[in-house]
Design an enzyme around this catalytic site. Structure first.
Site, PDB file in Angstrom:
ATOM      1  N   GLY A   9       0.835  -1.206   0.000  1.00  0.00           N
ATOM      2  CA  GLY A   9       0.000   0.000   0.000  1.00  0.00           C
ATOM      3  C   GLY A   9       0.865   1.250   0.000  1.00  0.00           C
ATOM      4  O   GLY A   9       0.562   2.259   0.634  1.00  0.00           O
ATOM      5  N   GLY A  12      -0.458   4.999  -1.131  1.00  0.00           N
ATOM      6  CA  GLY A  12      -1.495   5.718  -0.387  1.00  0.00           C
ATOM      7  C   GLY A  12      -0.954   6.930   0.341  1.00  0.00           C
ATOM      8  O   GLY A  12       0.229   7.281   0.225  1.00  0.00           O
ATOM      9  N   ASP A  35       2.043  -1.967  -4.434  1.00  0.00           N
ATOM     10  CA  ASP A  35       0.645  -1.550  -4.392  1.00  0.00           C
ATOM     11  C   ASP A  35      -0.127  -2.355  -5.426  1.00  0.00           C
ATOM     12  O   ASP A  35       0.460  -3.075  -6.227  1.00  0.00           O
ATOM     13  CB  ASP A  35       0.507  -0.034  -4.633  1.00  0.00           C
ATOM     14  CG  ASP A  35      -0.660   0.556  -3.832  1.00  0.00           C
ATOM     15  OD1 ASP A  35      -1.787   0.027  -3.934  1.00  0.00           O
ATOM     16  OD2 ASP A  35      -0.441   1.545  -3.097  1.00  0.00           O
ATOM     17  N   TYR A 143     -14.977   0.455   9.269  1.00  0.00           N
ATOM     18  CA  TYR A 143     -13.535   0.644   9.412  1.00  0.00           C
ATOM     19  C   TYR A 143     -13.094   0.396  10.855  1.00  0.00           C
ATOM     20  O   TYR A 143     -12.148  -0.343  11.110  1.00  0.00           O
ATOM     21  CB  TYR A 143     -13.187   2.070   8.971  1.00  0.00           C
ATOM     22  CG  TYR A 143     -11.717   2.421   9.050  1.00  0.00           C
ATOM     23  CD1 TYR A 143     -10.776   1.756   8.272  1.00  0.00           C
ATOM     24  CD2 TYR A 143     -11.283   3.464   9.866  1.00  0.00           C
ATOM     25  CE1 TYR A 143      -9.433   2.105   8.324  1.00  0.00           C
ATOM     26  CE2 TYR A 143      -9.937   3.824   9.918  1.00  0.00           C
ATOM     27  CZ  TYR A 143      -9.013   3.140   9.145  1.00  0.00           C
ATOM     28  OH  TYR A 143      -7.690   3.496   9.206  1.00  0.00           O
TER      29      TYR A 143
END
Length: 312
Positions: A9, A12, A35, A143
């Site tokens: 990731g 990001g 990614d 989340y």
């Protein structure tokens, strides 16, 4: 000996700056960025980059073996506002990517894991001011539920399998280098872009919504420092509270007006207001300060000045 790092990731909001800082620290060739897709960005072009799906265990394992990885920073996640729109995918990505990395550590294929948690682990029943390290956690967002469950699994893998996993609960993060990525605290980034471009901003939260925030430089320092700390200094293996400042949209707008006097702000709260209302207003991070020497550098004034300088 330098660690051999894989950042999952890396394109990001946090991954971008983390990759650059780790490359400066440990050498470009020792930090593999990865990614889901290859974008034409600094992170991709400035050093080793691999395309990886965080949900594919075999792909991650292959990269670990290929590059002789010792440390993984798992930064791939679906953030709060985006996760509300796609709960099943958010749960899948946020949980299973974590299991893949924890299982690689359990199998002794890597030595150390960094996994970010968030103030989203707290909920409407949590004490709002000076939220303690240990407190009621009843998250009310997709989340937050995934991060709270992730914290339990991190601690479990440490206690049962001896996995060296380290985590911090990020507050809202503010950065000039990457556009916001679908979080509830994103207004505090967006407001700077709009202040410079349009001299006005319509905020999706109400004027007095106070939330814990942190400048990205501090968040990156905390991330690197918790990973550098000797194992015996890390006393908490779920996730550490982390704090720098708390402010409302009104307060940040007033700070911007000191530099851009004609700036105006209006308020149109949307679905994100409910998410913000369920989160703390301020955080007690004394444990991180005691255990591994965490200190923040930026407050609302120095952050505002730095943001406007970079974006302007």
């Amino acid at each position: 000996m330098n660690p051999k790092i894989l950042i999952i990731g890396a394109c990001g909001q946090i991954g971008t700056e983390l990759t650059q800082k780790l490359r400066k620290l440990y050498g470009t060739e020792n930090v593999i960025a990865s990614d889901i897709r290859k974008l034409n960005t600094d992170v991709v072009n400035s050093g080793p980059f691999e395309v990886v799906n965080a949900l594919d265990f075999n792909q991650i394992e292959h990269l670990v073996e290929l590059h002789k990885i010792t440390d993984i920073y798992l930064m791939a996640a679906l953030l709060s506002a985006t996760a509300e729109k796609n709960p099943a995918f958010a749960w899948d990505l946020n949980m299973n990517s974590l299991f893949h990395v924890l299982n690689l550590a359990k199998a002794k294929k890597i030595k150390k894991v960094f996994w970010p948690s968030s103030i989203a682990v707290f909920g409407p029943t949590t004490p709002k001011e000076n939220t303690p390290q240990y407190t009621i956690m009843e998250p009310s967002t997709v989340y937050g539920i995934s991060k709270q469950a992730g914290e339990r699994w991190c601690e479990y893998y440490h206690n049962i399998y001896g996995v060296d996993v380290r985590s911090i609960r990020y507050p809202g993060l503010i950065s000039w280098s990457t556009p916001p990525g679908g979080g509830t605290t994103d207004y505090a980034v967006d407001i700077f872009y709009k202040a410079i471009a349009d001299k006005k901003y319509e905020c999706f939260l109400s004027s007095e919504t106070k939330m814990p925030m942190m400048y990205m430089d501090d968040a990156i320092d905390a991330t690197i420092n918790i990973m550098k700390a000797p194992a015996e200094e890390i006393k908490i293996h779920s996730s550490y509270n982390l704090a720098a400042m708390s402010f409302t949209p009104t307060e940040i707008a007033n700070e911007i007006k000191k530099h851009i006097p004609e700036f105006t702000i209006t308020y149109e709260p949307d679905f994100r207001q409910k998410i913000a209302d369920s989160w703390p207003a301020s955080i007690d991070d004394s444990q991180a300060r005691e255990d591994w020497g965490w200190k923040h550098t930026f407050d609302i004034e120095t952050m505002t000045k730095d943001m406007l300088e970079h974006l302007g």
